[in-house]
Design a protein around this motif. Structure first.
Motif, PDB file in Angstrom:
ATOM      1  N   MET A  65       0.843  -1.181   0.000  1.00  0.00           N
ATOM      2  CA  MET A  65       0.000   0.000   0.000  1.00  0.00           C
ATOM      3  C   MET A  65       0.884   1.238   0.000  1.00  0.00           C
ATOM      4  N   ASN A  66       0.570   2.172  -0.882  1.00  0.00           N
ATOM      5  CA  ASN A  66       1.312   3.417  -0.977  1.00  0.00           C
ATOM      6  C   ASN A  66       0.815   4.378   0.102  1.00  0.00           C
ATOM      7  N   LEU A  67       1.671   4.741   1.013  1.00  0.00           N
ATOM      8  CA  LEU A  67       1.284   5.602   2.129  1.00  0.00           C
ATOM      9  C   LEU A  67       1.396   7.091   1.822  1.00  0.00           C
ATOM     10  N   LEU A  68       1.986   7.445   0.680  1.00  0.00           N
ATOM     11  CA  LEU A  68       2.134   8.860   0.337  1.00  0.00           C
ATOM     12  C   LEU A  68       0.784   9.580   0.219  1.00  0.00           C
ATOM     13  N   PHE A  76     -12.405  10.514  -5.466  1.00  0.00           N
ATOM     14  CA  PHE A  76     -11.563   9.392  -5.054  1.00  0.00           C
ATOM     15  C   PHE A  76     -12.290   8.544  -4.010  1.00  0.00           C
ATOM     16  N   GLY A  77     -13.432   8.020  -4.386  1.00  0.00           N
ATOM     17  CA  GLY A  77     -14.311   7.303  -3.468  1.00  0.00           C
ATOM     18  C   GLY A  77     -13.756   5.997  -2.934  1.00  0.00           C
ATOM     19  N   SER A  78     -12.834   5.374  -3.636  1.00  0.00           N
ATOM     20  CA  SER A  78     -12.317   4.091  -3.166  1.00  0.00           C
ATOM     21  C   SER A  78     -11.015   4.219  -2.394  1.00  0.00           C
ATOM     22  N   MET A  79     -10.497   5.416  -2.276  1.00  0.00           N
ATOM     23  CA  MET A  79      -9.264   5.635  -1.510  1.00  0.00           C
ATOM     24  C   MET A  79      -9.569   5.506  -0.013  1.00  0.00           C
ATOM     25  N   VAL A  80      -8.644   4.973   0.729  1.00  0.00           N
ATOM     26  CA  VAL A  80      -8.793   4.944   2.182  1.00  0.00           C
ATOM     27  C   VAL A  80      -7.732   5.851   2.794  1.00  0.00           C
ATOM     28  N   PRO A  98       1.073   3.694 -12.564  1.00  0.00           N
ATOM     29  CA  PRO A  98       0.230   3.982 -11.405  1.00  0.00           C
ATOM     30  C   PRO A  98      -0.462   5.325 -11.465  1.00  0.00           C
ATOM     31  N   LEU A  99      -0.101   6.168 -12.457  1.00  0.00           N
ATOM     32  CA  LEU A  99      -0.746   7.478 -12.569  1.00  0.00           C
ATOM     33  C   LEU A  99      -2.246   7.298 -12.743  1.00  0.00           C
TER      34      LEU A  99
END
Length: 192
Positions: free
Chosen positions: A1-4, A34-38, A191-192
């Protein structure tokens, strides 16, 4: 998981929480596409997805009703008068139903679980109390309290410009991310 992205979100969120500028409002609008971002890794929340929209709405509620001097009084005025009272009573009914209905009707009603991993598509299971009952209460609470916070923020005509610009920025982000998604089928953009 990208924490940035998570770190960036919390940097803006905490700055907005203690700022007089409408940073939280801008963050709310920017995060809508960005509805699926946590914003909190799911392994820390027992699988609960805390999205930027709901977390920012919660921070807006905290900012408007807990951190401002007149906050609690303003909340009581909005929630206990006029049409706000109906919404407040709706919230009470939601809490009672969400907390007690699964226990009261446990095993008597068939439901279609949203996380039906081993059941197959559209199979049913008996109703039982789950940890999702608590997340439902949290989400409905944040949603209803956010209505009161937005009502307080946007009652001033000068702030309506923020709302208009926020909706336009949200639309622009949706268009740009949609074009990037479309382009990714033809051009490897990673990943962009």
């Amino acid at each position: 998981m990208n924490l940035l992205p998570i770190a960036l979100y919390w940097g803006f969120a905490l700055t907005g929480l203690f700022s007089r500028k409408p940073i939280l409002l801008w963050l709310f609008f920017v995060s809508l596409p960005f509805g699926s971002m946590v914003v909190v890794p799911t392994n820390l929340t027992a699988g609960l997805s805390l999205t930027p929209q709901s977390m920012t709405a919660m921070l807006i509620v905290v900012h408007e009703f807990l951190l401002r001097r007149s906050g609690p009084g303003a909340f009581a005025t909005l929630a206990l008068r006029g049409s706000g009272l109906a919404l407040f009573l709706f919230w009470i009914v939601c809490i009672v139903v969400t907390l007690f209905a699964p226990r009261l009707f446990a095993g008597l009603i068939e439901v279609v679980p949203m996380n039906a991993t081993g059941l197959g598509f559209m199979n049913t299971a008996p109703l039982v109390p789950t940890k999702q009952n608590f997340s439902q209460v949290a989400y409905i609470t944040v949603s209803i309290f956010a209505v009161f916070a937005f009502a307080r923020i946007f009652c001033d005509g000068a702030r309506l410009q923020i709302l208009t610009r926020g909706i336009m920025i949200t639309g622009l982000i949706v268009i740009v991310t949609g074009l990037l998604d479309f382009a990714s089928t033809y051009v490897p953009i990673g990943p962009l």
